[in-house]
Write a protein that holds these residues in place. Structure first.
Motif, PDB file in Angstrom:
ATOM      1  N   VAL A  13     -12.752  18.860  12.248  1.00  0.00           N
ATOM      2  CA  VAL A  13     -12.687  17.879  11.159  1.00  0.00           C
ATOM      3  C   VAL A  13     -12.346  18.571   9.844  1.00  0.00           C
ATOM      4  CG1 VAL A  13     -13.957  16.157   9.837  1.00  0.00           C
ATOM      5  CG2 VAL A  13     -14.287  16.309  12.312  1.00  0.00           C
ATOM      6  N   GLU A  14     -12.977  19.690   9.577  1.00  0.00           N
ATOM      7  CA  GLU A  14     -12.693  20.425   8.345  1.00  0.00           C
ATOM      8  C   GLU A  14     -11.232  20.856   8.294  1.00  0.00           C
ATOM      9  OE1 GLU A  14     -14.649  23.953   5.613  1.00  0.00           O
ATOM     10  OE2 GLU A  14     -14.887  24.062   7.794  1.00  0.00           O
ATOM     11  N   LYS A  15     -10.725  21.351   9.417  1.00  0.00           N
ATOM     12  CA  LYS A  15      -9.318  21.756   9.482  1.00  0.00           C
ATOM     13  C   LYS A  15      -8.399  20.564   9.246  1.00  0.00           C
ATOM     14  CE  LYS A  15      -5.959  23.936  12.598  1.00  0.00           C
ATOM     15  NZ  LYS A  15      -5.751  24.528  13.954  1.00  0.00           N
ATOM     16  N   PHE A  16      -8.744  19.438   9.816  1.00  0.00           N
ATOM     17  CA  PHE A  16      -7.937  18.224   9.640  1.00  0.00           C
ATOM     18  C   PHE A  16      -7.930  17.757   8.189  1.00  0.00           C
ATOM     19  CE2 PHE A  16      -8.379  13.454   9.587  1.00  0.00           C
ATOM     20  CZ  PHE A  16      -7.021  13.188   9.586  1.00  0.00           C
ATOM     21  N   ILE A  17      -9.092  17.709   7.561  1.00  0.00           N
ATOM     22  CA  ILE A  17      -9.156  17.259   6.159  1.00  0.00           C
ATOM     23  C   ILE A  17      -8.411  18.238   5.252  1.00  0.00           C
ATOM     24  CG2 ILE A  17     -10.671  16.741   4.217  1.00  0.00           C
ATOM     25  CD1 ILE A  17     -10.635  14.600   6.407  1.00  0.00           C
ATOM     26  N   THR A  43       0.682   5.422   4.263  1.00  0.00           N
ATOM     27  CA  THR A  43       0.762   6.596   5.125  1.00  0.00           C
ATOM     28  C   THR A  43      -0.575   6.689   5.840  1.00  0.00           C
ATOM     29  OG1 THR A  43       2.305   7.805   3.717  1.00  0.00           O
ATOM     30  CG2 THR A  43       0.920   9.117   5.195  1.00  0.00           C
ATOM     31  N   VAL A  44      -0.542   6.695   7.167  1.00  0.00           N
ATOM     32  CA  VAL A  44      -1.784   6.612   7.942  1.00  0.00           C
ATOM     33  C   VAL A  44      -1.896   7.788   8.905  1.00  0.00           C
ATOM     34  CG1 VAL A  44      -3.246   5.148   9.382  1.00  0.00           C
ATOM     35  CG2 VAL A  44      -1.558   4.084   7.853  1.00  0.00           C
ATOM     36  N   TYR A  45      -2.931   8.586   8.716  1.00  0.00           N
ATOM     37  CA  TYR A  45      -3.264   9.616   9.687  1.00  0.00           C
ATOM     38  C   TYR A  45      -4.081   8.952  10.788  1.00  0.00           C
ATOM     39  CZ  TYR A  45      -1.745  13.344   6.530  1.00  0.00           C
ATOM     40  OH  TYR A  45      -0.989  14.183   5.735  1.00  0.00           O
ATOM     41  N   ASN A  60      -5.435  17.257   2.727  1.00  0.00           N
ATOM     42  CA  ASN A  60      -5.502  17.719   1.342  1.00  0.00           C
ATOM     43  C   ASN A  60      -4.221  18.455   0.953  1.00  0.00           C
ATOM     44  OD1 ASN A  60      -6.556  18.439  -1.189  1.00  0.00           O
ATOM     45  ND2 ASN A  60      -7.501  20.302  -0.380  1.00  0.00           N
ATOM     46  N   ARG A  61      -3.771  19.327   1.838  1.00  0.00           N
ATOM     47  CA  ARG A  61      -2.576  20.134   1.574  1.00  0.00           C
ATOM     48  C   ARG A  61      -1.305  19.283   1.564  1.00  0.00           C
ATOM     49  NH1 ARG A  61      -3.542  23.101   5.376  1.00  0.00           N
ATOM     50  NH2 ARG A  61      -2.127  22.257   6.971  1.00  0.00           N
ATOM     51  N   GLU A  62      -1.184  18.403   2.543  1.00  0.00           N
ATOM     52  CA  GLU A  62       0.038  17.614   2.688  1.00  0.00           C
ATOM     53  C   GLU A  62       0.148  16.496   1.674  1.00  0.00           C
ATOM     54  OE1 GLU A  62       0.588  18.274   7.541  1.00  0.00           O
ATOM     55  OE2 GLU A  62       0.041  16.294   6.746  1.00  0.00           O
ATOM     56  N   GLN A  63      -0.973  16.001   1.182  1.00  0.00           N
ATOM     57  CA  GLN A  63      -0.968  14.839   0.277  1.00  0.00           C
ATOM     58  C   GLN A  63      -1.433  15.191  -1.137  1.00  0.00           C
ATOM     59  OE1 GLN A  63       0.554  12.317   1.400  1.00  0.00           O
ATOM     60  NE2 GLN A  63       0.557  12.969   3.559  1.00  0.00           N
ATOM     61  N   ASN A  64      -1.377  16.476  -1.457  1.00  0.00           N
ATOM     62  CA  ASN A  64      -1.746  16.930  -2.805  1.00  0.00           C
ATOM     63  C   ASN A  64      -3.130  16.458  -3.220  1.00  0.00           C
ATOM     64  OD1 ASN A  64       0.810  18.245  -3.334  1.00  0.00           O
ATOM     65  ND2 ASN A  64       1.694  16.203  -3.603  1.00  0.00           N
ATOM     66  N   LEU A 113       0.829  -1.202   0.000  1.00  0.00           N
ATOM     67  CA  LEU A 113       0.000   0.000   0.000  1.00  0.00           C
ATOM     68  C   LEU A 113       0.865   1.253   0.000  1.00  0.00           C
ATOM     69  CD1 LEU A 113      -2.792  -0.975   2.565  1.00  0.00           C
ATOM     70  CD2 LEU A 113      -3.008  -0.824   0.074  1.00  0.00           C
ATOM     71  N   GLU A 114       2.093   1.126  -0.496  1.00  0.00           N
ATOM     72  CA  GLU A 114       2.966   2.292  -0.589  1.00  0.00           C
ATOM     73  C   GLU A 114       2.315   3.339  -1.488  1.00  0.00           C
ATOM     74  OE1 GLU A 114       6.886   1.254  -1.795  1.00  0.00           O
ATOM     75  OE2 GLU A 114       7.184  -0.175  -0.154  1.00  0.00           O
ATOM     76  N   ASN A 115       2.474   4.585  -1.104  1.00  0.00           N
ATOM     77  CA  ASN A 115       1.888   5.722  -1.812  1.00  0.00           C
ATOM     78  C   ASN A 115       0.381   5.835  -1.622  1.00  0.00           C
ATOM     79  OD1 ASN A 115       4.449   6.409  -2.949  1.00  0.00           O
ATOM     80  ND2 ASN A 115       4.149   4.811  -4.497  1.00  0.00           N
ATOM     81  N   LYS A 116      -0.189   4.999  -0.750  1.00  0.00           N
ATOM     82  CA  LYS A 116      -1.604   5.119  -0.416  1.00  0.00           C
ATOM     83  C   LYS A 116      -1.752   5.948   0.865  1.00  0.00           C
ATOM     84  CE  LYS A 116      -3.211   2.374  -3.669  1.00  0.00           C
ATOM     85  NZ  LYS A 116      -4.104   2.868  -4.764  1.00  0.00           N
ATOM     86  N   ILE A 117      -2.774   6.792   0.878  1.00  0.00           N
ATOM     87  CA  ILE A 117      -3.022   7.669   2.010  1.00  0.00           C
ATOM     88  C   ILE A 117      -4.298   7.227   2.715  1.00  0.00           C
ATOM     89  CG2 ILE A 117      -3.271  10.049   2.782  1.00  0.00           C
ATOM     90  CD1 ILE A 117      -0.630   9.393   1.264  1.00  0.00           C
ATOM     91  N   ALA A 118      -4.184   7.005   4.023  1.00  0.00           N
ATOM     92  CA  ALA A 118      -5.326   6.517   4.791  1.00  0.00           C
ATOM     93  C   ALA A 118      -5.577   7.404   6.002  1.00  0.00           C
ATOM     94  CB  ALA A 118      -5.091   5.079   5.251  1.00  0.00           C
TER      95      ALA A 118
END
Length: 293
Positions: free
Chosen positions: A83-87, A35-37, A91-95, A7-12
């Motif tokens: 939640v909005e701030k987190f998303i 990558t897991v938040y 969005n910003r960090e993972q393009n 799952l490399e390059n996958k964002i979770a």
């Protein structure tokens, strides 16, 4: 079924990853390279609303140790602004990329008054349970799903308890867990024109940290817990549902499950994974043979 374990390059995002199933699912995604938040309300130096010692920083470190990239973020998922701030951060960090969203926010154990009907149950506790276990889930989905829609891909998983709409022993508990099941189905219908898979996923009798402590045992001597609850013999570790999630995330044909409610035991039959002790607990069969009778 043999899958490419990568799952490399996958964002979770695992919302509610401080402990239990959420922590194990985050670790298993990390094990496959994701990558897991990891989000939750308890951080080092803070006080746990659940009076527990586990923290999101510990979970992130375990994700790193497993081979992934764990990113701890303190979020109260009942708070829209947080939640909005987190998303926006994701969005910003993972393009703009988000591949997997797991809604596992719960915290309802201390709020559930077993043995009390809707008229006797503490109303505020019941309402708080719906806020945490239902509203928090759709608030998170509301802000997160636009990222998946932009990429026309993604997996969203609602963690629940049980595979049907039968009563679960408490009005508020039943309402929350059945709502999670319907949310997964409703999202699948809402997004049927997108390549986004929405499912509900349940463990069996979960041998979480809190449950081990409740029965006065550790993972090493967990079978002694049957002295307190005989059905504990059929329990499973949180890593079993972690394996289930990992295999779903790796499955290129996962969309065949869209809108369904799946279980750890059914998926272990399909994918062939095992719990950490090498067993394949099957709560579905056990329940039919020993609980329903």
């Amino acid at each position: 079924m043999k899958l490419e374990m990568n799952l490399e390059n996958k964002i979770a995002i695992v919302a509610g990853a401080t402990r239990g199933a959420g922590r194990a699912m985050a670790i298993k995604l990390g094990e496959a390279g994701a990558t897991v938040y990891v989000t939750g309300r308890t951080t080092r130096g803070g006080t746990s609303p659940m009076q527990r010692k586990e923290t999101i920083e510990e979970t992130a470190e375990l994700v790193n140790d497993a081979g992934g990239d764990g990113i701890p973020v303190k979020v109260d998922h009942t708070d829209e602004a947080q939640v909005e701030k987190f998303i926006n951060k994701v969005n910003r960090e993972q393009n703009g990329r988000l591949d997997i969203l797991v809604n596992d926010v719960w915290g309802g154990d201390p709020l559930t008054e077993w043995g009390k009907d809707v008229g006797d149950h503490n109303l505020q506790k019941g309402l708080q349970m719906q806020k945490q276990a239902v509203q928090a889930h759709f608030i998170t989905s509301h802000f997160a799903l636009p990222l998946m829609k932009k990429k026309n891909a993604g997996l969203i998983v609602e963690i629940t308890d049980g595979v049907d709409s039968e009563y679960r022993g408490n009005f508020y508990y039943s309402l929350a867990k059945i709502s999670n099941i319907h949310m997964a189905k409703a999202i699948a219908e809402d997004l049927k024109d997108y390549n986004i898979t929405s499912i509900a996923l349940t463990p069996g009798f979960l041998r979480s940290e809190a449950m081990l402590e409740l029965f006065g045992v550790t993972e090493e001597n967990w079978k002694d817990g049957v002295k307190v609850e005989k059905h504990f013999i059929a329990s499973e570790t949180p890593f079993y549902i972690g394996e289930a999630l990992k295999y779903l995330a790796l499955d290129p044909d996962v969309r065949r499950f869209n809108g369904r409610t799946l279980s750890t035991w059914e998926l272990s039959d399909i994918y062939g994974f095992k719990d950490v002790d090498g067993t394949q607990p099957h709560w579905g069969n056990y329940y039919k043979e020993h609980v329903e009778k």
